[in-house]
Every structure is written in C-alpha cells, then in structure tokens.
Design a protein around this motif. Structure first.
Motif, short mmCIF file in Angstrom:
data_model
loop_
_atom_site.label_atom_id
_atom_site.label_comp_id
_atom_site.label_asym_id
_atom_site.label_seq_id
_atom_site.Cartn_x
_atom_site.Cartn_y
_atom_site.Cartn_z
N ALA A 13 1.88 -5.35 -9.77
CA ALA A 13 1.15 -5.57 -8.52
C ALA A 13 1.04 -4.27 -7.73
O ALA A 13 0.00 -3.98 -7.13
N ARG A 14 2.11 -3.48 -7.74
CA ARG A 14 2.08 -2.21 -7.00
C ARG A 14 1.08 -1.23 -7.62
O ARG A 14 0.35 -0.55 -6.91
N VAL A 15 1.05 -1.16 -8.94
CA VAL A 15 0.08 -0.29 -9.61
C VAL A 15 -1.34 -0.76 -9.31
O VAL A 15 -2.23 0.06 -9.04
N TRP A 16 -1.54 -2.07 -9.30
CA TRP A 16 -2.86 -2.61 -8.94
C TRP A 16 -3.26 -2.15 -7.54
O TRP A 16 -4.41 -1.77 -7.31
N GLU A 17 -2.31 -2.21 -6.60
CA GLU A 17 -2.60 -1.76 -5.23
C GLU A 17 -3.03 -0.29 -5.19
O GLU A 17 -3.97 0.07 -4.48
N HIS A 18 -2.33 0.54 -5.97
CA HIS A 18 -2.73 1.95 -6.03
C HIS A 18 -4.16 2.07 -6.54
O HIS A 18 -4.99 2.76 -5.94
#
Length: 98
Positions: A26-31
């Motif tokens: 999810a964090r990589v998606w946000e980036h």
C-alpha cells in the motif's frame, strides 16, 4: 506493531529510504500514485527493492537514519544482501572523508 524500513529505486536510478507502519504494498502504491509531495513524486515510477521489518518503531527509525546516511554503493550492497561487504564499504568511505 510492525514497522517496515524500505528502499525504493526511482525511475531516475536514485534510491529513497523510508519507513511505514502500513502494509508495504500500500505504501509503494501511494508513492507511485504521487499521493504525497516529496522526493519520489517527480521520480516515478518507483520499485521496491529492499525491506526490513521491526517490532519497535524506535529501532526502525534508527535503521532508516543509518541507511539514509550511506553511500549509493553501500545501499546497493545492502539491496544485494552483501552483508559481508558492508564493513569494508564503511572503511573506504571514512578514508575518503578524512
């Protein structure tokens, strides 16, 4: 609570080191969605290349700061899991700066 320290490879070849309490995907998606204005926003897309998980946030913060202070070559050794080579890279850097 688990905290993940991570390294991203940006489209320009640079590395970004961060930490998160949320699911790493999810964090990589946000980036990649450019949710936040920061280092990676203008270096998309990013690719996750390294993670370490910690039980204590203080340990994760210490590790993130440590990695952020490393040279590109030392980060690449960590990503490649060349743990044996890390001490020598530290010695070489201290010789250059001294």
């Amino acid at each position: 609570m688990e905290v993940t320290v991570y390294i991203l490879r940006c489209a320009d070849g640079s590395y970004y080191t961060g930490l998160t309490k949320q699911d790493i995907e999810a964090r990589v998606w946000e980036h990649n969605a450019a949710i936040y204005d920061g280092y990676t926003r203008h270096r998309l897309p990013v690719e996750l290349v390294f993670t370490e998980t910690y039980d204590r946030i203080l340990d994760a913060i210490v590790r993130e700061r440590q990695i952020k202070g490393w040279s590109r070559v030392k980060k690449q050794a960590l990503i490649a899991m060349n743990y044996e080579g890390l001490p020598e890279l530290s010695k070489n850097r201290s010789k250059r700066s001294g």
